[in-house]
Structure formats: structure tokens, C-alpha cells
Scaffold this active site. Structure first.
Site, PDB file in Angstrom:
ATOM      1  CG  HIS A 107      -1.937  -0.951   1.378  1.00 18.31           C
ATOM      2  ND1 HIS A 107      -2.987  -0.975   0.409  1.00 18.31           N
ATOM      3  CD2 HIS A 107      -2.107  -2.210   1.884  1.00 18.31           C
ATOM      4  CE1 HIS A 107      -4.053  -1.958   0.519  1.00 18.31           C
ATOM      5  NE2 HIS A 107      -2.966  -2.929   1.351  1.00 18.31           N
TER       6      HIS A 107
ATOM      7  CB  CYS B 107      -2.501   3.481  -4.293  1.00 21.00           C
ATOM      8  SG  CYS B 107      -3.671   2.367  -3.948  1.00 21.00           S
TER       9      CYS B 107
END
Lengths: 408, 541
Positions: free
Chosen positions: A157, A199
């Protein structure tokens, strides 16, 4: 004479220029998943899928550094205990590939180099820069040199210019760029392919400044990177989109190490329709730019294929010479032994020669410097803190009664 | 600070006309209390300034030893060392005319030193005495043995393989022609080494402009050689593996074969590198499934491997090839015995059965119709010789001259040179690193290692320039090890990137609540003091 030689020298340089980028002789892969917990199952599946691919294409386990912060196969919520899948068809067990009815032989288990709490930013940077205490096992080190191509794959992440490690800390794009710069300074890679699936992944490679790196990421700034699909029985998403299409390309287009597929073809495979985000590629750090980078073979990074030098049939002719030479060498060896024995005696007689620095240095694992000096500092610091505390207590206890007097 | 004053409100309002409307005003302070307050504030500030601040600086400072950055950079830029190679050549002759020998020697020296592609060398040719010693002295790189021919016009030059002796059979009365012949022979002995040294030095900061010009073809060859060879390591591990695709052969007399063919080769090299050796046998081992071949060629009745298959032949997933023994890299030697159904297995392009993988090792396929369960040392003889040949390539031996002892001494010079350059470039990298990463600590051990490196580099360079090549190599090796140790110091891991915003975010909650009253109180007192200074009359009244 020198002046006369100059044009020829220049000419030689020009002709030789394309040859200066000599081929690599070994391939290394660093595959990192940075998140733990069950709902991040897909990150482990991503990493293991890449692990399986590079192993299939010939990189030996000793040259793959696998970092997994959590063990999904042994998670109590895993209804397929002991297995990790990257597809809902569940045909391929990434964790322990025993081989199915269709496949002749499985690839076997996995060899994790760093797991659980060992997966930290510090260890990752130590791995890249190879700054380890002497006790660190060789199998857990990245023993590369200027002839090694390195593949770095990270997933987890992340956000704008950072990637979380284990929900506890984060690595920033500056840290990565610094580490790569140090690798470049010490010539620890020939060329590097940096891949990241997270991301805002493309923000992770903007700070890079070391030549010879091709970088690619799954999503642009302010963009999420999506998972591909979930498995209803496993209960969570099993793979990310970008990694999924990387694998699809590698599985379909690169069936054997004899096939020739370029990185350009791989990068063109990341369309928005497939990935649902804007995958990015950075070419400018590689000498030769976009064209050179796109023409690099995928196997230069994913496989372990180097140029070999095959001997011809007639190679056996020189055997007799060799035997003579080896005999000669035996004689030299005997002579050297005698000389060494003589030198030894000489050394013993005049023992004044200065000694080479001996003795191993004990090295603390943490960042604090080692040995007595560090401990001395620690005690001094603790002592001064104690003294301050004592002074404070003493002063407050003296002030106490005075104040009482004042109130009354 | 307590309300002890008995002055009435009226007193206050009368002294201050403006506040006559307000009902309440704080009672005036007694000078004693305000003095106490000032003292308290002052002592707080003193504690902060004299104890807190030094403490904070002391605990957050990073220990950085002083590195001799200037001399480190000098080494990295090649300013500290200009390598050249004095080569001593001794001329022995059977003639008893020492005056003539001296002339020949002097003439040869002049010719050799005037060669354009030998500018890195400085030749000293000396005519020796007539006693022919089998073992040349350490200082002499080459001994030229002049012999009278048995028959007239017989001219011959031959290198001895175990000692650096060049036998020249020549009976020319003309000194000039003889000197020319000798220098031509010596030139051919050192030609490849000169190119190789020029290749190592060229395009680096150490280049002096004396390097020979290398043709593109030669450059390619030299490049291939450096690509092939392992980098210097203080320890190397050799693994000899027998992989059999069926059940036979299941054993080999490897110990005897190694003793005969490999150990003598390792001997002279062990001064440079320590070797450890292990062997293994694995049965039912198949080569990698990820290659396309081999294909059966019906015309020759052979199974053929394409060149593109060779790189992927090694079954890295199943063959246990990385024993992780020792700290250095492993050189692998693999002998593969294909099954009877797939035999003979050869390389399609060359028809050979062995290949070398640069910086990895060598592979051979043993095709033999009648194999017993045990490979004898005699069976292994051709295999071991090929392995020995591959080993010399992997260790970086030059391909010429034909004399092994000269090749070893060539390698000594080349290795010493490249180690000096590699240690210097490490020093440069370290100096740039310390300037770039301000936040990393530099322990004293690093400074010590750097000093030792520079010291050893100086010695190595001196040794090199004075012709003591093996000592130069030893010093260069220590320099390289020390430089590596300094660069890879485990405690020099950069602090994780910590931007200034983060620093503020850490300190504000910590120091803010404490700093606000301190600063406010201090400022208030300061303002009052300034006011007091400006109006001394009010106070004196």
C-alpha cells in the site's frame, strides 16, 4: 608521435562505443511484499507469482531475495491452509507447487529470505546497499556486481512518494533513490528493472537519478491501483490487476528461455483497459533512452540467460600441452613451498615486521555504533538524565514546605 | 505572589486615573515578588539554555569521523599514482664475451624502450654472468637464454613453460640484428599483456596517455576476457558436480582426479586467493525443462542443443549448485551424463560438448557408450583438463604467452593494477557518499580503514613502479579489502528520509506547550525591563 596517434585513437573509440555496454553475467531478483494481514492476501500472491515466474525462467533461489511480511498460507482464516492462489481457478498453488495432472513436475516450495518482522525499511535498504554485520548469512545478501542485472519488484500500500512497510513505517521515493545511487556508486548493478504495484506507484520512481535503471509502475499520481478479482471461497481479492497482466504476458509470450520478447512489448501490454489505471514507464535513466530500453529483452531481467562460450570439437587437441603445463605447475608449487618455508624462517628471525590489522570487528546490528564507546555514551546519557531528575525532585521537595508556609 | 498587600482599591485608582471606572484591578506587586518572578523565569531560561539545549544537541548529533577526503579524491581521480611497469630482463649467453653481451643488452633495451605500444613498460636489460641458474632471481621478469645453434643459420625462440625463460638459438655476429631479433621475441611475449594493461588503464582516471592503442577487435577480446573472469575475491569456492540423468554412473574418482589436474593449478594462484573445493553427485537429475531442445538429428544420429539452449541448460531450481560455503563466490563445474536414450548430446553449432558460462563456471556433457557405475580417474582425465582450462579462463588468466609462469606473472601485474583502481574508485564513492548523506554516522573504524587503504595503496603503487609485482598485489589486495570494509560499514545506513515538515510535526507537540509560557513570560519581562529603562523617573519617584 602522440599527435599522429590521436585520430586513430578517436576512431577506435568511436568504433568501440557500441561495445562498451557489455552483457551481464548474472541475474538477481528482489521481490518484496510490504503488507501483512489477511485482507492483503493479494500482495503475497503478487509477489509469489513473480517469484514463480523468475524461478521458472531460470534464476536460482540463491539469487532471488524474497521478502514476505506475513504468511497467508498459515493464516487461520485461510480455508485452503498451506496454499496460496493467485487465481480463482486455484489450479496453481504458489506456496507449494506439487504439480498437477497436466504439468509434469511442480516447482516445489518457496524459499523466503526475509519474513515477518524482518521485512523493514532498514533491512531493505541494508539489502540494497549490502551493509550487513559479518554474521549475516550469504544467502540473504544481494551479492551483485557491475555485471549483474537486478529485477526489483515491490507491492503493497502506498501513496504519493511513499510505500508503507507493514503498517508501521514507510519508505519514501528519496530513500529508494538514495539507495540506488549508492548501488550505482559501488557498481552493484549493470542494469536494473524496477517494478512497483501500489497506489500512486509512478510517484515512487520520480526521484531516481542513477543511470541504468528502467522503472515501471502501475498507477499515476492520485490514482488507485486495483485488484483484479476476488475468490469467493478464499474470501479476499487474490491478485492485483497490473501484476495479473504482467503475469499473463509472461506466461503466454515467454514459454521457454529460447524465446525473444522485448520489454517494449511488455510495457505496451499495460493498457488502461486492462489495468484500469495509467501504468507508467521511465526510460530516461538508461543510456540510449526509450529506444534502448524498449529493445532490452525481458529475459535480461526475468531469466538467467547469459552469453555462453561453447567449445568446439577440436578443443581436445591441446591436452598434451596441458599435461605438460600442469606438471610444470606442480614443480613450481614445490619450489614455492620451499621458498615459503625459507621465508617463514626469515620472518621468525626478524619479527619486527608490522602486523596487518587482525581480529574481527564486532558489529552491532542496530544503527548505534558498536563497542564500548557506544555503551559509555549510553551510560553518560542515562547518568545525566538521572542527575537532572534528581535535581528536579530535590528542588521541588525543598520548594514544597516553603510554599506551604507562604499559603498559611 | 499571594495577596498580602493591604493597600486599598482607592490607592490604585488614584495612582492610575484611567481605571477609575473599573471596579476591580489587581493589586500592585511588591518589588520583592516581581523580583522572585524574574528570578524564576531567568532560572527556567538558564536551565533551557545551559542544560536543555546542549543536551538536545548532544543527543541528536551524529558522530562523523574526519575522513581524509582530499587524498581520497586524489586517489579516485588518479592523481596519486601513475602506474608504470619496470621489467628487468636478464640476458645469459654461452659466449664468454661479456663486453659483447653488454652491448647486445644495451641495444635491446633501447629498442624495447622505443616501442610505441610499450610505453607503460620500462625495460632494463642486463647481461648476466655465465652461470646458468635454473631458478631466476625474483627481480627478473624474464631470462633470455642465448644459445649457439648446432647447425648454421638455425634460428629458434622458445619459451619454457615452468620458468620465465626464453630460449633463443641464434648465431648472428651482427650485434644489431641479434638485438633486433631478441627484442622482437620479447615484444611478442609481452604484447598481449601490454594491450591488456592499456585496456585496464585506458578511459580511467589513471590513464597516463602512455597506453597502447587497442584495435576494436582486440578490445572485444579483452572485454570478453574481463567479462568471463570472476572479480577479485579473497576466497573462492569450487564445486564439482556430477549430474546423471539415469542411475549410472553413480560415483567418480574425483579426489584423485582433482589431485592430479586441478590442485597444481590452484597452487600458484593460492597466493592471491584462497580456494575451497567440494564435490557432489546427483542421480536422476534432468536438465532445465524451460529450454526448447534438444532435438534429434537423424542424419548424424545425435541429439543437438542449440546455442540458445545452453544458457538455460542448468536446472537452477533442482540442482543444488549454491552451497553457500565460505564468504566468496562459487565457481561451478558441472559434468552432465545424459541418459542412453538421449546420447550423444552435442552442441549443434560447434559439435562440441562443453561450454563456459562467464562468471559462473563450466559445463560439460559426457557422451560415452560404455559407462560403468564408477568413473575412474582415467575417464575423468579429458574432463578435468577441460575444467582446468575453463578454470584458468574464469580466474582471468591471459591466453598468451604460452608459458604458464609468464601468464601468472602477467596476471599478477594486471590484478594489482585493477585492484588499485577498484580500491581507489571505492574511496571516491565513499567520499561522495559522506558528502551526499549528511545524516549518516561515520564511525572511527571507517576512518581507520580509509587510512589503511590509502597507506596500502601508496605502498602498492610504489611496489608496482619499482617492479616488486607480487608485493604490489599483496598490498593492493589489502587495500581493496579495507576499502570494501569501509564502504560497507554496517552502521552507515542512511537515516530514513526525514523531511523538515516531519521534524516540525515531531517537535511542535513536544516543545510547543512548554515553549509558549516560557517565551511569553520572558518577552513580558523583557518589555517591562525595556520600559523601565526608558523611564527611570517613574521608578525613582
Amino acid at each position: 608521435m602522440r599527435l599522429f596517434n590521436l585520430p586513430t585513437a578517436l576512431l577506435a573509440l568511436l568504433v568501440a562505443a557500441p561495445e562498451t555496454w557489455a552483457t551481464h553475467t548474472s541475474n538477481w531478483a528482489v521481490l518484496v511484499s510490504t503488507s501483512r494481514f489477511w485482507f492483503n492476501y493479494r500482495h503475497m500472491a503478487n509477489t509469489l507469482s513473480l517469484y514463480r515466474t523468475v524461478k521458472r525462467l531460470g534464476i536460482p533461489d540463491s539469487q532471488i531475495i524474497l521478502m514476505l511480511p506475513d504468511d497467508m498460507a498459515c493464516n487461520p482464516r485461510n480455508s485452503f491452509s498451506g496454499s496460496v492462489f493467485n487465481d480463482k481457478s486455484r489450479q496453481l498453488d504458489l506456496y507449494d507447487d506439487k504439480g498437477g495432472a497436466m504439468v509434469e513436475a511442480g516447482m516445489g516450495g518457496i524459499e523466503v529470505d526475509y519474513r515477518g518482522n524482518e521485512v523493514t525499511v532498514e533491512n531493505f535498504i541494508r539489502l540494497l546497499t549490502d551493509r550487513w554485520p559479518e554474521s549475516h548469512p550469504v544467502s540473504k545478501r544481494l551479492m551483485t556486481d557491475d555485471r549483474a542485472n537486478v529485477l526489483i519488484y515491490m507491492t503493497g500500500h502506498g501513496g504519493d512518494s511513499f510505500l508503507k512497510f507493514q503498517d508501521a513505517e514507510e519508505i519514501s521515493s528519496f530513500d529508494l533513490a538514495d539507495a540506488f545511487q549508492q548501488m550505482h556508486e559501488k557498481r552493484r548493478y549493470h542494469e536494473m528493472l524496477f517494478m512497483i504495484d501500489t497506489c500512486q506507484a509512478n510517484t515512487m520512481y520520480t526521484e531516481f537519478r542513477s543511470p541504468g535503471i528502467i522503472a515501471t509502475g502501475s498507477s499515476a499520481r492520485d490514482e488507485s491501483s486495483y485488484s483484479h478479482h476476488a475468490d469467493q471461497d478464499v474470501g479476499v481479492a487474490v491478485i492485483d490487476r497490473w501484476t495479473y497482466y504482467n503475469l499473463e504476458f509472461l506466461e503466454t509470450r515467454l514459454n521457454s528461455t529460447s524465446q525473444d520478447v522485448t520489454l517494449g512489448e511488455l510495457f505496451d501490454f499495460y493498457t488502461f483497459d486492462r489495468v484500469h489505471s495509467h501504468a507508467g514507464v521511465r526510460y530516461d535513466l538508461l543510456p540510449g533512452g526509450e529506444e534502448a530500453a524498449r529493445n532490452r529483452r525481458v529475459l535480461d531481467f526475468f531469466g538467467n540467460v547469459q552469453g555462453v562460450e561453447a567449445a568446439a570439437e577440436g578443443a581436445q587437441d591441446s591436452q598434451n600441452e596441458w599435461i605438460q603445463d600442469l606438471d610444470a605447475l606442480r614443480r613450481i608449487l614445490a619450489r614455492q613451498k620451499e621458498e615459503m618455508a625459507a621465508a617463514q624462517e626469515e620472518k621468525e628471525t626478524n619479527n619486527t615486521t608490522h602486523k596487518a590489522p587482525t581480529g574481527k570487528r564486532a558489529v552491532a546490528h542496530d544503527m548505534v555504533s558498536d563497542s564500548a564507546d557506544g555503551w559509555l555514551k549510553k551510560t553518560l546519557g542515562a547518568g545525566s538524565l538521572l542527575a537532572l531528575g534528581a535535581a528536579w525532585i530535590a528542588s521541588s521537595s525543598r520548594l514544597g514546605p516553603q510554599r506551604k508556609v507562604a499559603v498559611s | 505572589m499571594m495577596m498580602r498587600g493591604d493597600k486599598t482599591q482607592a490607592d490604585v485608582s488614584s495612582s492610575d486615573g484611567q481605571s477609575s471606572i473599573t471596579a476591580m484591578a489587581p493589586p500592585p506587586e511588591q518589588p520583592a515578588t516581581s523580583n522572585t518572578r524574574r528570578l524564576i523565569i531567568l532560572s527556567f531560561w538558564l536551565v533551557v539554555a545551559c542544560l536543555g539545549l546542549p543536551h538536545w544537541i548532544w543527543t541528536t548529533s551524529i558522530h562523523r569521523s574526519d575522513l581524509p577526503l582530499e587524498s581520497m579524491n586524489d586517489w579516485a581521480e588518479g592523481k596519486s599514482c601513475q602506474p608504470h611497469y619496470p621489467l628487468n630482463i636478464r640476458l645469459h649467453s654461452q659466449s664468454h664475451d661479456s663486453a659483447r653481451d653488454a652491448i647486445v643488452a644495451a641495444r635491446t633495451e633501447t629498442i624495447l624502450n622505443s616501442l610505441t605500444d610499450f610505453q607503460l613498460y620500462r625495460f632494463h636489460v642486463a647481461a648476466g654472468n655465465n652461470t646458468v641458474s635454473d631458478v631466476p632471481t625474483q627481480d627478473d621478469v624474464l631470462v633470455v637464454e642465448l644459445k649457439q645453434p648446432s647447425k648454421a643459420d638455425h634460428v629458434e625462440a622458445k619459451l619454457q613453460s615452468w620458468v620465465p625463460v626464453l630460449d633463443i638459438v641464434h648465431a648472428d655476429d651482427d650485434v644489431e640484428r641479434l638485438a633486433e631479433f631478441i627484442s622482437e621475441q620479447v615484444r611478442s611475449v609481452f604484447a598481449d599483456e601490454a594491450k591488456s594493461l592499456s585496456y585496464i588503464l585506458g578511459n580511467t582516471p589513471f590513464a597516463t596517455g602512455k597506453e597502447a592503442i587497442i584495435s576494436p577487435e582486440d578490445r572485444k577480446i579483452l572485454e570478453a576476457r574481463t567479462t568471463r573472469a570472476f572479480k577479485y575475491a579473497s576466497a573462492l569456492h569450487l564445486t564439482f558436480s556430477l549430474f546423471t540423468s539415469s542411475a549410472t554412473p553413480s560415483a567418480w574418482d574425483i579426489e584423485e582426479a582433482l589431485e592430479q589436474y586441478i590442485t597444481p593449478l590452484l597452487g600458484p594462484f593460492s597466493a592471491i586467493t584462497k580456494f575451497t573445493v567440494d564435490t557432489q553427485v546427483q542421480l536422476q537429475a534432468s536438465f532445465s525443462p524451460s529450454i526448447e531442445g534438444p532435438t534429434f538429428d537423424a542424419a548424424t544420429g545425435q541429439w543437438k542443443l542449440d546455442n540458445s539452449d545452453l544458457g538455460g541448460f542448468i536446472n537452477a531450481a533442482e540442482w543444488p549448485l549454491s552451497p553457500s560455503i565460505g564468504s566468496g563466490p562459487t565457481i561451478n563445474f558441472v559434468l552432465y551424463v545424459p541418459s542412453a536414450q538421449q546420447s550423444p548430446l552435442v552442441i549443434a553449432e560447434t559439435g562440441g560438448s562443453s561450454w563456459l558460462i562467464p562468471q559462473w563456471g563450466g559445463v560439460q556433457i559426457l557422451n560415452s557408450q560404455h559407462l560403468s557405475g564408477r568413473l575412474s580417474a582415467e575417464d575423468l582425465r579429458p574432463i578435468m583438463l577441460t575444467f582446468a582450462d575453463q578454470l584458468t579462463s574464469l580466474l582471468g588468466f591471459p591466453q598468451s604467452p604460452p608459458s604458464l609462469s609468464l601468464r601468472i606473472s602477467s596476471l599478477t601485474r594486471e590484478r594489482a593494477t585493477s585492484l588499485i583502481m577498484s580500491a581507489s574508485s571505492t574511496l571516491g564513492a565513499l567520499s561522495r557518499l559522506t558528502l551526499k548523506l549528511k545524516s549518516i554516522a561515520i564511525p572511527d573504524t571507517v576512518a581507520k580503514s580509509v587510512d589503511e587503504t590509502i597507506n596500502r595503496l601508496n605502498q602498492a603503487c610504489q611496489d608496482l613502479n619499482q617492479g616488486r609485482f607480487s608485493r604490489a598485489l599483496q598490498n593492493a589486495r589489502i587495500a581493496e579489502d579495507e576499502a570494501e570494509q569501509a564502504f560497507f560499514e554496517p552502521s552507515m545506513v542512511g537515516q530514513v528520509y526525514f523531511p523538515d515538515e516531519h521534524r516540525v510535526a515531531v517537535y511542535v507537540p513536544l516543545l510547543g506547550p512548554m515553549a509558549v509560557p516560557l517565551v511569553m513570560a520572558g518577552a513580558k519581562e523583557l518589555i517591562a525591563w525595556v520600559k523601565y529603562l526608558k523611564s527611570p523617573k517613574t521608578k525613582t519617584a
